[in-house]
Design a protein around this motif. Structure first.
Motif, PDB file in Angstrom:
ATOM      1  N   ALA A   1      96.147 -63.406   8.969  1.00 21.72           N
ATOM      2  CA  ALA A   1      96.787 -63.988  10.235  1.00 21.72           C
ATOM      3  C   ALA A   1      95.821 -65.810  10.055  1.00 21.72           C
ATOM      4  O   ALA A   1      96.767 -65.928  11.221  1.00 21.72           O
ATOM      5  CB  ALA A   1      96.193 -63.056  11.616  1.00 21.72           C
ATOM      6  N   ARG A   2      94.857 -65.724  10.091  1.00 22.46           N
ATOM      7  CA  ARG A   2      94.322 -66.934   9.863  1.00 22.46           C
ATOM      8  C   ARG A   2      94.629 -68.053   8.917  1.00 22.46           C
ATOM      9  O   ARG A   2      94.020 -68.858   9.315  1.00 22.46           O
ATOM     10  CB  ARG A   2      92.766 -66.676   9.773  1.00 22.46           C
ATOM     11  N   GLY A   3      95.388 -67.137   7.750  1.00 22.37           N
ATOM     12  CA  GLY A   3      95.841 -68.318   6.934  1.00 22.37           C
ATOM     13  C   GLY A   3      95.793 -67.233   5.081  1.00 22.37           C
ATOM     14  O   GLY A   3      95.791 -66.437   5.563  1.00 22.37           O
ATOM     15  N   ALA A   4      96.451 -68.376   4.545  1.00 19.39           N
ATOM     16  CA  ALA A   4      96.998 -67.728   3.199  1.00 19.39           C
ATOM     17  C   ALA A   4      95.203 -67.828   2.005  1.00 19.39           C
ATOM     18  O   ALA A   4      94.672 -68.409   2.465  1.00 19.39           O
ATOM     19  CB  ALA A   4      97.365 -68.646   2.193  1.00 19.39           C
ATOM     20  N   ALA A   5      95.558 -66.577   1.230  1.00 14.97           N
ATOM     21  CA  ALA A   5      94.595 -66.817   0.593  1.00 14.97           C
ATOM     22  C   ALA A   5      94.175 -67.647  -0.307  1.00 14.97           C
ATOM     23  O   ALA A   5      92.719 -68.183  -0.433  1.00 14.97           O
ATOM     24  CB  ALA A   5      94.561 -65.282  -0.745  1.00 14.97           C
ATOM     25  N   ALA A   6      94.794 -68.680  -0.395  1.00 14.14           N
ATOM     26  CA  ALA A   6      94.629 -69.677  -1.223  1.00 14.14           C
ATOM     27  C   ALA A   6      93.708 -70.313  -0.295  1.00 14.14           C
ATOM     28  O   ALA A   6      92.861 -71.112  -0.901  1.00 14.14           O
ATOM     29  CB  ALA A   6      96.046 -70.394  -2.354  1.00 14.14           C
ATOM     30  N   ALA A   7      94.241 -70.776   0.227  1.00 19.01           N
ATOM     31  CA  ALA A   7      93.196 -71.565   1.118  1.00 19.01           C
ATOM     32  C   ALA A   7      91.771 -71.532   1.359  1.00 19.01           C
ATOM     33  O   ALA A   7      90.948 -72.170   1.615  1.00 19.01           O
ATOM     34  CB  ALA A   7      93.808 -71.457   2.373  1.00 19.01           C
ATOM     35  N   TRP A   8      91.727 -69.824   1.547  1.00 21.23           N
ATOM     36  CA  TRP A   8      90.397 -69.070   1.639  1.00 21.23           C
ATOM     37  C   TRP A   8      89.827 -69.809   0.701  1.00 21.23           C
ATOM     38  O   TRP A   8      88.708 -69.868   1.097  1.00 21.23           O
ATOM     39  CB  TRP A   8      90.995 -68.065   2.169  1.00 21.23           C
ATOM     40  N   LEU A   9      90.146 -69.591  -0.966  1.00 22.03           N
ATOM     41  CA  LEU A   9      89.784 -69.665  -1.576  1.00 22.03           C
ATOM     42  C   LEU A   9      89.178 -71.168  -1.798  1.00 22.03           C
ATOM     43  O   LEU A   9      87.837 -71.319  -2.208  1.00 22.03           O
ATOM     44  CB  LEU A   9      90.522 -69.444  -3.332  1.00 22.03           C
ATOM     45  N   LEU A  10      90.054 -72.168  -1.546  1.00 18.62           N
ATOM     46  CA  LEU A  10      89.617 -73.851  -1.866  1.00 18.62           C
ATOM     47  C   LEU A  10      88.973 -73.767  -0.568  1.00 18.62           C
ATOM     48  O   LEU A  10      88.118 -74.940  -1.155  1.00 18.62           O
ATOM     49  CB  LEU A  10      91.001 -74.030  -1.682  1.00 18.62           C
ATOM     50  N   THR A  11      88.806 -73.714   0.109  1.00 16.82           N
ATOM     51  CA  THR A  11      87.987 -73.568   1.359  1.00 16.82           C
ATOM     52  C   THR A  11      86.686 -73.048   0.941  1.00 16.82           C
ATOM     53  O   THR A  11      85.958 -74.294   0.973  1.00 16.82           O
ATOM     54  CB  THR A  11      88.054 -72.759   3.394  1.00 16.82           C
TER      55      THR A  11
ATOM     56  N   ARG B   1      93.581 -73.709 -10.271  1.00 15.28           N
ATOM     57  CA  ARG B   1      93.452 -74.620  -8.602  1.00 15.28           C
ATOM     58  C   ARG B   1      91.681 -74.998  -8.021  1.00 15.28           C
ATOM     59  O   ARG B   1      91.313 -75.919  -7.540  1.00 15.28           O
ATOM     60  CB  ARG B   1      93.506 -74.027  -7.613  1.00 15.28           C
ATOM     61  N   VAL B   2      91.239 -73.571  -8.180  1.00 14.26           N
ATOM     62  CA  VAL B   2      89.865 -73.925  -8.099  1.00 14.26           C
ATOM     63  C   VAL B   2      88.909 -74.722  -8.746  1.00 14.26           C
ATOM     64  O   VAL B   2      87.888 -75.550  -8.330  1.00 14.26           O
ATOM     65  CB  VAL B   2      88.705 -72.139  -7.732  1.00 14.26           C
ATOM     66  N   TYR B   3      88.580 -73.946  -9.898  1.00 14.38           N
ATOM     67  CA  TYR B   3      88.170 -75.439 -10.767  1.00 14.38           C
ATOM     68  C   TYR B   3      88.555 -76.363 -10.876  1.00 14.38           C
ATOM     69  O   TYR B   3      87.459 -77.824 -10.875  1.00 14.38           O
ATOM     70  CB  TYR B   3      88.557 -74.975 -12.511  1.00 14.38           C
ATOM     71  N   GLY B   4      90.093 -77.236 -10.737  1.00 12.13           N
ATOM     72  CA  GLY B   4      90.016 -78.394 -10.519  1.00 12.13           C
ATOM     73  C   GLY B   4      89.771 -79.271  -9.188  1.00 12.13           C
ATOM     74  O   GLY B   4      89.284 -79.952  -9.861  1.00 12.13           O
ATOM     75  N   LEU B   5      89.602 -78.361  -7.740  1.00  9.00           N
ATOM     76  CA  LEU B   5      89.603 -78.909  -6.617  1.00  9.00           C
ATOM     77  C   LEU B   5      87.720 -79.054  -6.605  1.00  9.00           C
ATOM     78  O   LEU B   5      87.189 -80.336  -7.200  1.00  9.00           O
ATOM     79  CB  LEU B   5      89.315 -77.970  -5.757  1.00  9.00           C
ATOM     80  N   VAL B   6      86.765 -77.908  -7.645  1.00  9.50           N
ATOM     81  CA  VAL B   6      85.323 -78.179  -8.012  1.00  9.50           C
ATOM     82  C   VAL B   6      85.369 -79.172  -8.400  1.00  9.50           C
ATOM     83  O   VAL B   6      84.543 -79.658  -8.470  1.00  9.50           O
ATOM     84  CB  VAL B   6      84.909 -77.009  -8.090  1.00  9.50           C
ATOM     85  N   ARG B   7      86.305 -80.085  -9.557  1.00 11.36           N
ATOM     86  CA  ARG B   7      85.666 -80.837 -10.479  1.00 11.36           C
ATOM     87  C   ARG B   7      85.813 -81.942 -10.226  1.00 11.36           C
ATOM     88  O   ARG B   7      85.468 -82.734 -10.451  1.00 11.36           O
ATOM     89  CB  ARG B   7      86.721 -80.542 -12.053  1.00 11.36           C
ATOM     90  N   ARG B   8      87.073 -82.183  -9.200  1.00 11.19           N
ATOM     91  CA  ARG B   8      86.772 -83.561  -8.643  1.00 11.19           C
ATOM     92  C   ARG B   8      86.094 -83.718  -7.859  1.00 11.19           C
ATOM     93  O   ARG B   8      85.364 -84.981  -7.452  1.00 11.19           O
ATOM     94  CB  ARG B   8      88.645 -83.547  -7.826  1.00 11.19           C
ATOM     95  N   VAL B   9      85.349 -82.794  -7.454  1.00 11.87           N
ATOM     96  CA  VAL B   9      83.395 -83.578  -5.524  1.00 11.87           C
ATOM     97  C   VAL B   9      82.373 -83.432  -7.355  1.00 11.87           C
ATOM     98  O   VAL B   9      82.422 -84.229  -6.493  1.00 11.87           O
ATOM     99  CB  VAL B   9      83.693 -81.782  -4.995  1.00 11.87           C
ATOM    100  N   LEU B  10      82.118 -82.162  -7.845  1.00 15.11           N
ATOM    101  CA  LEU B  10      81.444 -82.545  -8.823  1.00 15.11           C
ATOM    102  C   LEU B  10      81.685 -83.590 -10.229  1.00 15.11           C
ATOM    103  O   LEU B  10      80.679 -83.735 -10.823  1.00 15.11           O
ATOM    104  CB  LEU B  10      81.011 -80.955  -9.044  1.00 15.11           C
TER     105      LEU B  10
END
Length: 196
Positions: free
Chosen positions: A80-90, A44-53
């Motif tokens: 408490a502030r958000g999910a780990a996946a959201a943190w990583l994707l941010t 998922r992280v790679y997919g997001l980065v690949r879409r941007v770059l």
């Protein structure tokens, strides 16, 4: 193959709670938890980065940077502030955008440098003609000055003499030479139409 992989070859969705726990364990230095977190989220992280770059090699590099940062800063994660996946994707999105900006800035810098280094063709004949016309204008303007001002300016600009040397050469007080030079320059500017 990982336990979380189904027939399609894609990782099965890991629960948000499990990813949170893996990231919290990573913050405590658990390498196994980090390895599993990586396995679960890297696509998922790679997919997001690949879409941007777009560029695959840069996307891989930025993805590595994201997980290195995740390993080093996992203690900052607060479930408490958000999910780990959201943190990583941010993290991933920020790193990817930073890379785009960096690449753009490097291109701009290279372009400016390239433009600066390009030899601009010069029409030497036209340039020589322009210089000759300017010399004629200056000679004509000098001819309109009084002989005392013209002599001081010629010694200063064509002879390369200092004000003190001109005063000694002409047997004049230094103040007189300075005044003649200043007044001569003011008059020359007027005659040549130079505004400052």
């Amino acid at each position: 193959m990982l336990d979380s992989v189904v027939d399609t070859g894609e990782p099965a969705e890991t629960s948000s709670t499990t990813l949170d726990a893996l990231l919290i364990a990573t913050a405590a230095g658990d390498r196994g938890a980090f390895s599993r977190l990586y396995d679960e989220t890297a696509p998922r992280v790679y997919g997001l980065v690949r879409r941007v770059l777009v560029d695959a090699a840069q996307a891989e590099e930025v993805t590595q940077d994201v997980f290195l940062e995740a390993w080093q800063t996992a203690a900052r994660f607060d479930p408490a502030r958000g999910a780990a996946a959201a943190w990583l994707l941010t993290l991933a999105h920020r790193r990817a955008v930073d890379r785009v900006r960096s690449v753009h800035a490097a291109r701009e810098r290279d372009l400016r440098t390239g433009i600066r280094d390009v030899d601009v063709p010069v029409d030497e004949v036209a340039e020589a003609a322009e210089i000759a016309v300017e010399h004629d204008r200056v000679r004509g303007a000098l001819a309109e000055l009084g002989p005392a001002q013209r002599e001081c300016l010629a010694l200063a600009y064509y002879g390369g003499f200092t004000q003190s040397e001109i005063a000694a050469r002409l047997g004049l007080p230094l103040g007189t030479v300075k005044t003649r030079l200043r007044d001569g320059m003011i008059r020359l500017r007027e005659l040549l139409g130079v505004t400052t």
